[in-house]
Enzyme design. Structure first.
Site, PDB file in Angstrom:
ATOM      1  N   SER A 138      39.008  -5.897 122.682  1.00 48.40           N
ATOM      2  CA  SER A 138      39.559  -5.879 121.332  1.00 48.40           C
ATOM      3  C   SER A 138      40.246  -4.542 121.049  1.00 48.40           C
ATOM      4  CB  SER A 138      38.390  -6.101 120.353  1.00 48.40           C
ATOM      5  OG  SER A 138      38.811  -6.061 119.025  1.00 48.40           O
ATOM      6  N   SER A 190      48.893  -4.002 109.918  1.00 50.30           N
ATOM      7  CA  SER A 190      49.341  -4.096 108.530  1.00 50.30           C
ATOM      8  C   SER A 190      49.242  -2.797 107.754  1.00 50.30           C
ATOM      9  CB  SER A 190      48.551  -5.171 107.803  1.00 50.30           C
ATOM     10  OG  SER A 190      47.227  -4.745 107.598  1.00 50.30           O
ATOM     11  N   LYS A 249      51.027 -15.304 103.751  1.00 52.03           N
ATOM     12  CA  LYS A 249      51.786 -14.073 103.535  1.00 52.03           C
ATOM     13  C   LYS A 249      53.285 -14.420 103.462  1.00 52.03           C
ATOM     14  CE  LYS A 249      47.863 -11.346 104.821  1.00 52.03           C
ATOM     15  NZ  LYS A 249      47.058 -10.642 105.824  1.00 52.03           N
ATOM     16  N   THR A 278      34.108 -27.633 106.857  1.00 53.50           N
ATOM     17  CA  THR A 278      34.693 -27.200 105.594  1.00 53.50           C
ATOM     18  C   THR A 278      35.796 -28.181 105.192  1.00 53.50           C
ATOM     19  OG1 THR A 278      35.591 -25.276 104.418  1.00 53.50           O
ATOM     20  CG2 THR A 278      36.417 -25.643 106.644  1.00 53.50           C
TER      21      THR A 278
END
Ligand SMILES: *Cc1c(COP(=O)(O)O)cnc(C)c1O
Length: 406
Positions: A138, A190, A249, A278
């Site tokens: 990562s 970001s 976005k 969900t």
């Protein structure tokens, strides 16, 4: 002896306030057709402000095609999906969207989620827990949603230095050749607005037989000739195993997704708890997202105009010496480096100048790197830019902040 839970909550909130890191949300009323102008609710009244920190980067949240698609689909299908994808909740509009997304990224398949956060969390936690003996590599600055997904997977995690393919190479070389390896990173980061060296990262991952996972949340809709992201712009989409993005976005709606091979998407669809258990997004949301993606596949106007306004604001900031991080993206971080000052400047901009830029403080960014994160869009006028630069320049003098040397 009863425990005073509220006192336990309050003491931690007080800590946040002392550090200047307590979050105060601006109460906004977006007005369809007027963006980036919006109403700010303040002391029982509303005042018109210009929004400079939206992730609705291209103003697609008010685009007539998108608004009409959502309204029309609500009238056609009603509001909610009515269930999870498995139990009565899969709408025709969901499948149309998934085909559109697969096509956007040149992949066999796509799978949508209720948000980009959930897509990262669900996909990484499922990959890491279901691939036997997997290791996830990562990038050090990956988004919280990726970090949480990796943590939840309980797979071995190796953090490599941000945007450093050589460090990734060393860390991959140290892992046994037979273990499944997943290299997880973003394209546009970001908060600093820097962009990963995607080709070099792919070279390294391929040399070690690692699977690649890219978060293009801040790039989809905005980069590449059809809005497929930085990987599309660079012609690299077919070398990436999984491309993740958001519909919330630049596309101006809501939802997240992954794209990849049929087997990969079917695997996540079949095993990811965050996908299965969900309620699916409303069909109208899917239809609006499809309209937005289709528009931005064909239209260059929004992207071109945004690039112009980003370049213009950068040049104007340079002219008056307001320091901002140099980067190749559309994100302009103006560094304040102090949480209290950052909040104060943001408050003054709103109160005196009608400019809304949310202060970005810890833990979104490291302590000491507090900033105003400015995102110019195609709908900001040259006059809006001039007003923002004038305001910042006055504040710089007022607060005795240092200027960049030209
Ligand atoms: C915002 C963000 C997400 C989450 O996307 P949502 O659709 O807002 O949940 C994922 N990754 C990155 C890098 C983000 O900035």
């Amino acid at each position: 002896m009863p425990m005073d839970y509220d006192a336990l909550f309050q003491s931690q909130l007080d800590d946040l306030k002392r550090e200047g890191n307590y979050r105060i949300f601006a109460e906004m009323g977006r007005r369809c057709g007027a963006f980036p102008k919006a109403d700010n609710y303040h002391e029982g009244e509303t005042r018109e402000v210009t929004v400079w920190c939206s992730n609705d980067y291209l103003g697609m949240g008010q685009h007539p095609n998108v608004v009409e698609a959502m309204a029309e689909t609500v009238r056609e299908c009603g509001t909610g999906a009515g269930g999870t994808r498995n139990i009565s909740g899969t709408a025709h509009h969901h499948l149309v969207l998934e085909r559109e997304l697969a096509d956007l990224h040149g992949k066999e398949a796509a799978l949508m989620f209720t948000s980009g956060y959930v897509s990262n969390w669900a996909a990484l936690s499922t990959l890491g827990s279901r691939l036997p003996n997997a290791v996830i590599l990562s990038d050090a600055l990956n988004h919280a949603s990726m970090i949480e997904g990796i943590r939840h997977s309980r797979a071995d995690k190796v953090i490599w230095t941000h945007n450093d393919p050589e460090d990734l190479n060393r860390k991959l070389a140290a892992i046994g050749p037979d273990r499944p390896k997943i290299v997880a990173f973003e394209s546009v980061y970001s908060m600093d607005g820097d962009i990963a060296p995607i080709a070099e990262i792919l070279d390294v991952a391929e040399a070690h037989g690692a699977m690649t996972y890219i978060d293009e949340v801040h790039a989809v809709g905005m980069y590449g000739p059809r809005g497929g992201g930085v990987a599309e712009e660079l012609g690299l989409m077919d070398r990436i195993d999984l491309i993740e993005g958001t519909l919330g976005k630049a596309y101006g709606v809501m939802g997240g997704y992954i794209t990849g091979s049929t087997a990969l998407c079917d695997f996540i669809r079949s095993f990811a708890s965050g996908f299965i258990f969900t309620t699916a997004l409303p069909p109208a949301v899917a239809a609006a997202a499809t309209a937005s993606i289709r528009h931005l596949k064909g239209s260059q106007i929004e992207r071109a105009r945004q690039k112009r306004q980003v370049a213009k604001l950068r040049a104007e900031l340079d002219r008056v010496g307001i320091p901002h991080l140099d980067n190749p993206s559309h994100i302009i971080p103006v560094m304040i480096k102090d949480p209290v000052k950052c909040r104060e400047i943001s408050d003054i901009l709103m109160d005196r100048y009608g400019i809304y830029v949310q202060p970005i403080n810890y833990p979104t960014v490291p302590k000491g790197t507090e900033r105003l994160r400015i995102t110019p869009g195609p709908l900001h006028s040259d006059a809006d830019i001039a007003h923002l630069v004038r305001a910042l320049s006055e504040l710089w003098s007022h607060c005795a902040l240092s200027r960049a040397v030209a």
